[in-house]
Design an enzyme around this catalytic site. Sequence first.
Site, PDB file in Angstrom:
ATOM      1  N   SER A 121     -21.790  -2.447 -14.930  1.00 54.90           N
ATOM      2  CA  SER A 121     -22.756  -1.351 -15.043  1.00 54.90           C
ATOM      3  C   SER A 121     -22.094  -0.001 -14.829  1.00 54.90           C
ATOM      4  O   SER A 121     -22.674   1.016 -15.183  1.00 54.90           O
ATOM      5  CB  SER A 121     -23.923  -1.548 -14.076  1.00 54.90           C
ATOM      6  OG  SER A 121     -23.491  -2.084 -12.871  1.00 54.90           O
ATOM      7  N   HIS A 142     -24.406  -4.982 -21.377  1.00 53.67           N
ATOM      8  CA  HIS A 142     -24.974  -4.605 -20.082  1.00 53.67           C
ATOM      9  C   HIS A 142     -26.474  -4.907 -20.000  1.00 53.67           C
ATOM     10  O   HIS A 142     -27.305  -4.200 -20.569  1.00 53.67           O
ATOM     11  CB  HIS A 142     -24.717  -3.106 -19.829  1.00 53.67           C
ATOM     12  CG  HIS A 142     -25.223  -2.634 -18.507  1.00 53.67           C
ATOM     13  ND1 HIS A 142     -25.786  -1.398 -18.292  1.00 53.67           N
ATOM     14  CD2 HIS A 142     -25.263  -3.272 -17.295  1.00 53.67           C
ATOM     15  CE1 HIS A 142     -26.141  -1.282 -17.036  1.00 53.67           C
ATOM     16  NE2 HIS A 142     -25.853  -2.401 -16.409  1.00 53.67           N
ATOM     17  N   GLU A 154     -27.497  -3.000 -23.278  1.00 54.48           N
ATOM     18  CA  GLU A 154     -26.648  -1.984 -23.895  1.00 54.48           C
ATOM     19  C   GLU A 154     -25.386  -2.671 -24.419  1.00 54.48           C
ATOM     20  O   GLU A 154     -24.747  -3.438 -23.682  1.00 54.48           O
ATOM     21  CB  GLU A 154     -26.255  -0.931 -22.865  1.00 54.48           C
ATOM     22  CG  GLU A 154     -27.441  -0.140 -22.351  1.00 54.48           C
ATOM     23  CD  GLU A 154     -27.081   0.809 -21.215  1.00 54.48           C
ATOM     24  OE1 GLU A 154     -27.641   1.910 -21.173  1.00 54.48           O
ATOM     25  OE2 GLU A 154     -26.250   0.449 -20.346  1.00 54.48           O
ATOM     26  N   ASN A 192     -28.124   4.180 -17.033  1.00 58.43           N
ATOM     27  CA  ASN A 192     -27.725   4.673 -15.714  1.00 58.43           C
ATOM     28  C   ASN A 192     -27.297   6.141 -15.756  1.00 58.43           C
ATOM     29  O   ASN A 192     -27.223   6.798 -14.723  1.00 58.43           O
ATOM     30  CB  ASN A 192     -26.610   3.804 -15.129  1.00 58.43           C
ATOM     31  CG  ASN A 192     -27.161   2.456 -14.693  1.00 58.43           C
ATOM     32  OD1 ASN A 192     -28.372   2.297 -14.511  1.00 58.43           O
ATOM     33  ND2 ASN A 192     -26.294   1.476 -14.558  1.00 58.43           N
TER      34      ASN A 192
HETATM   35  N1  LIG Z   1     -27.341  -6.988  -9.828  1.00 55.60           N
HETATM   36  C1  LIG Z   1     -27.736  -6.085 -10.703  1.00 55.60           C
HETATM   37  O1  LIG Z   1     -28.838  -5.507 -10.614  1.00 55.60           O
HETATM   38  C2  LIG Z   1     -26.850  -5.749 -11.868  1.00 55.60           C
HETATM   39  C3  LIG Z   1     -27.417  -5.126 -13.002  1.00 55.60           C
HETATM   40  C4  LIG Z   1     -26.602  -4.871 -14.101  1.00 55.60           C
HETATM   41  C5  LIG Z   1     -25.251  -5.183 -14.062  1.00 55.60           C
HETATM   42  N2  LIG Z   1     -24.733  -5.757 -12.931  1.00 55.60           N
HETATM   43  C6  LIG Z   1     -23.301  -6.099 -12.973  1.00 55.60           C
HETATM   44  O2  LIG Z   1     -23.200  -7.497 -13.182  1.00 55.60           O
HETATM   45  C7  LIG Z   1     -22.041  -8.011 -12.514  1.00 55.60           C
HETATM   46  C8  LIG Z   1     -22.459  -9.127 -11.579  1.00 55.60           C
HETATM   47  O3  LIG Z   1     -23.410  -8.637 -10.676  1.00 55.60           O
HETATM   48  P1  LIG Z   1     -24.337  -9.630  -9.815  1.00 55.60           P
HETATM   49  O4  LIG Z   1     -25.352  -8.780  -9.151  1.00 55.60           O
HETATM   50  O5  LIG Z   1     -24.776 -10.765 -10.645  1.00 55.60           O
HETATM   51  O6  LIG Z   1     -23.293 -10.145  -8.729  1.00 55.60           O
HETATM   52  P2  LIG Z   1     -23.393 -11.429  -7.783  1.00 55.60           P
HETATM   53  O7  LIG Z   1     -22.636 -11.082  -6.564  1.00 55.60           O
HETATM   54  O8  LIG Z   1     -24.782 -11.911  -7.665  1.00 55.60           O
HETATM   55  O9  LIG Z   1     -22.581 -12.531  -8.598  1.00 55.60           O
HETATM   56  C9  LIG Z   1     -21.221 -12.445  -8.876  1.00 55.60           C
HETATM   57  C10 LIG Z   1     -20.662 -13.854  -9.007  1.00 55.60           C
HETATM   58  O10 LIG Z   1     -19.340 -13.762  -9.510  1.00 55.60           O
HETATM   59  C11 LIG Z   1     -18.535 -14.724  -8.831  1.00 55.60           C
HETATM   60  N3  LIG Z   1     -17.160 -14.265  -8.952  1.00 55.60           N
HETATM   61  C12 LIG Z   1     -16.559 -13.248  -8.293  1.00 55.60           C
HETATM   62  N4  LIG Z   1     -15.288 -13.114  -8.704  1.00 55.60           N
HETATM   63  C13 LIG Z   1     -15.074 -14.088  -9.633  1.00 55.60           C
HETATM   64  C14 LIG Z   1     -13.973 -14.447 -10.437  1.00 55.60           C
HETATM   65  N5  LIG Z   1     -12.816 -13.790 -10.350  1.00 55.60           N
HETATM   66  N6  LIG Z   1     -14.114 -15.471 -11.305  1.00 55.60           N
HETATM   67  C15 LIG Z   1     -15.284 -16.138 -11.401  1.00 55.60           C
HETATM   68  N7  LIG Z   1     -16.364 -15.837 -10.644  1.00 55.60           N
HETATM   69  C16 LIG Z   1     -16.269 -14.812  -9.797  1.00 55.60           C
HETATM   70  C17 LIG Z   1     -19.077 -14.743  -7.430  1.00 55.60           C
HETATM   71  O11 LIG Z   1     -18.748 -15.936  -6.783  1.00 55.60           O
HETATM   72  C18 LIG Z   1     -20.572 -14.605  -7.684  1.00 55.60           C
HETATM   73  O12 LIG Z   1     -21.211 -15.845  -7.811  1.00 55.60           O
HETATM   74  C19 LIG Z   1     -21.395  -6.808 -11.850  1.00 55.60           C
HETATM   75  O13 LIG Z   1     -20.425  -6.278 -12.720  1.00 55.60           O
HETATM   76  C20 LIG Z   1     -22.553  -5.834 -11.681  1.00 55.60           C
HETATM   77  O14 LIG Z   1     -22.127  -4.499 -11.619  1.00 55.60           O
HETATM   78  C21 LIG Z   1     -25.495  -6.058 -11.845  1.00 55.60           C
END
Ligand SMILES: NC(=O)c1ccc[n+]([C@@H]2O[C@H](COP(=O)([O-])OP(=O)(O)OC[C@H]3O[C@@H](n4cnc5c(N)ncnc54)[C@H](O)[C@@H]3O)[C@@H](O)[C@H]2O)c1
Length: 508
Positions: A121, A142, A154, A192
């Site tokens: 994001s 995204h 996106e 964003n």
């Molecule tokens: N949470 C939100 O509201 C949101 C919205 C849009 C985008 N995002 C983006 O999405 C992505 C994930 O966010 P999230 O909230 O789902 O995070 P999260 O912490 O819920 O999940 C991330 C997962 O990735 C795993 N992980 C970490 N490093 C790893 C690796 N090297 N290889 C494989 N697995 C790995 C972790 O174990 C975890 O299960 C981020 O880039 C975040 O910026 C999040």
Amino acid sequence: MSRSLTRMGIVGTGVMGAGIAQIAAQAGLEVYLFDSREGLASAARDGLGNTLEKLASKGKISSDSARAALSRLKVVESMEGLADCDVVVEAIIENLEIKRDLFAALEEVVTSDCLLATNTSSLSVTSIASGLRMPSRVAGFHFFNPVPLMKVVEVIGGIDTDAATVDALLELAQRLGHTGVRAKDTPGFIVNHAGRAYSTEGLKILEEGVARPEDIDRILREGAGFRMGPLELFDLTGLDVSHPAMESIYEQFYHDPRYRPSYISRQMLKGGRLGRKTGTGFYQYEAGKKDASPTQPVPRVDSLPPVWVGCSDSAVHREVGSLLDSLGGKVEGGERPSDEALCLLLPFGDDAVSASVRFSSDPARTVCLDASIDLARHRTLMATQVTRREMLDAAHAMMSTDGVGVTVIRDSVGFVAQRVLASVVNLACEIAQRQIASPGDIDKAVRLGLNYPQGPLQWGDALGAKRILAILERMLELTGDPRYRPSAWLRRRAVLGLSLSSQEPSVC
Ligand SMILES: NC(=O)c1ccc[n+]([C@@H]2O[C@H](COP(=O)([O-])OP(=O)(O)OC[C@H]3O[C@@H](n4cnc5c(N)ncnc54)[C@H](O)[C@@H]3O)[C@@H](O)[C@H]2O)c1
């Protein structure tokens, strides 16, 4: 040529990865789940099994399709299990180095025609893809949380991304039941980026002591039609997420004042007042429930003075005149107010003092009403520092006669709703001006990604581009803050009388 993507890999099966996996499996794709933490991919699959079962028991989907979707979700124990995928979507931790390492490792595993997508994001897609052998097949994809409900994604091409990669992901978005919007690889992409206006202007109004959080939120909810006020929204999201996002965008735009965050949210973050999750933020929460915020009491007045209305727009003048008639007010028709009259001014961008200068009204009898919002839903009043109490009370009482909510704020430029709406429209115009996305995609992305009642450019057209421009120019003049400088997109279209959604003819 478009190709059908049928096998999707998900790396990182947390909140976002699981959501993307759900909609992909429901859309008929084979989905391969991988997480570096042991057991998490299986746990995500189990969780999705429960979710699909619940959807079926509520009748939202059939039991057969729930079962079929679950059967398409497969857990893989290592990245090699993603070798046959047509597309891999990364949704791991938001860290550039870790994401770059992951993509480099993925490149060793997948075939040369597999697309690689990142759900980042806030990081640059170009930076994530740089150093790869084939950055042309990497794009941003995204999604928003919760993925199944937030129906927009996106699609972001970095500087080396092939147009075909972006097109294929846009087509995939549609198959997943989402609206795909095309965005350039710029800080905050569309949603964003556009969202900074609402959040930072809400904080700035609070910083200036214009009104209490509950008043700011109420005006924007009831008067302007936003689903949530900016401060209650901060409480919901949590300042641990929102404040760093504001700082990151501000840094990435090299301190452009349009994106300036606030010391208020920084201090609250440091003090652990993150919002709902800590029980205290801009509001207090008891067992997850927000404390009731008392509205301002309506003053009792024995008699109402006649009202003289000052407004530079004859249509708005007439509208407020008939509102006052319906509220039992005695409206004066003369060019100038009588000596007893309450001078009710309807400024755009001015504060009450500058409005009283503009309309040559007695500041002691001057009260201003924000006529930029739906007056059948909410009314905002402000007075000068010398307005007599009985004049403000009379205006407040009169405006409350039919039960519509009234909020009195301190004297400030552009009230609350005017300045927020002008900032929202202006920033969307700037996004269009920089060609980050098309006007249509900006409106779609913001409406679906931020739940605004309308797209900001469409909203600007409804409010009037000339009016928005006038508000911003006045605020810029009175505050000297370049934050309010109008976008060239807005100014040119206002001058030419064009819609804010009008595209520019291509020059090359
Ligand atoms: N949470 C939100 O509201 C949101 C919205 C849009 C985008 N995002 C983006 O999405 C992505 C994930 O966010 P999230 O909230 O789902 O995070 P999260 O912490 O819920 O999940 C991330 C997962 O990735 C795993 N992980 C970490 N490093 C790893 C690796 N090297 N290889 C494989 N697995 C790995 C972790 O174990 C975890 O299960 C981020 O880039 C975040 O910026 C999040």
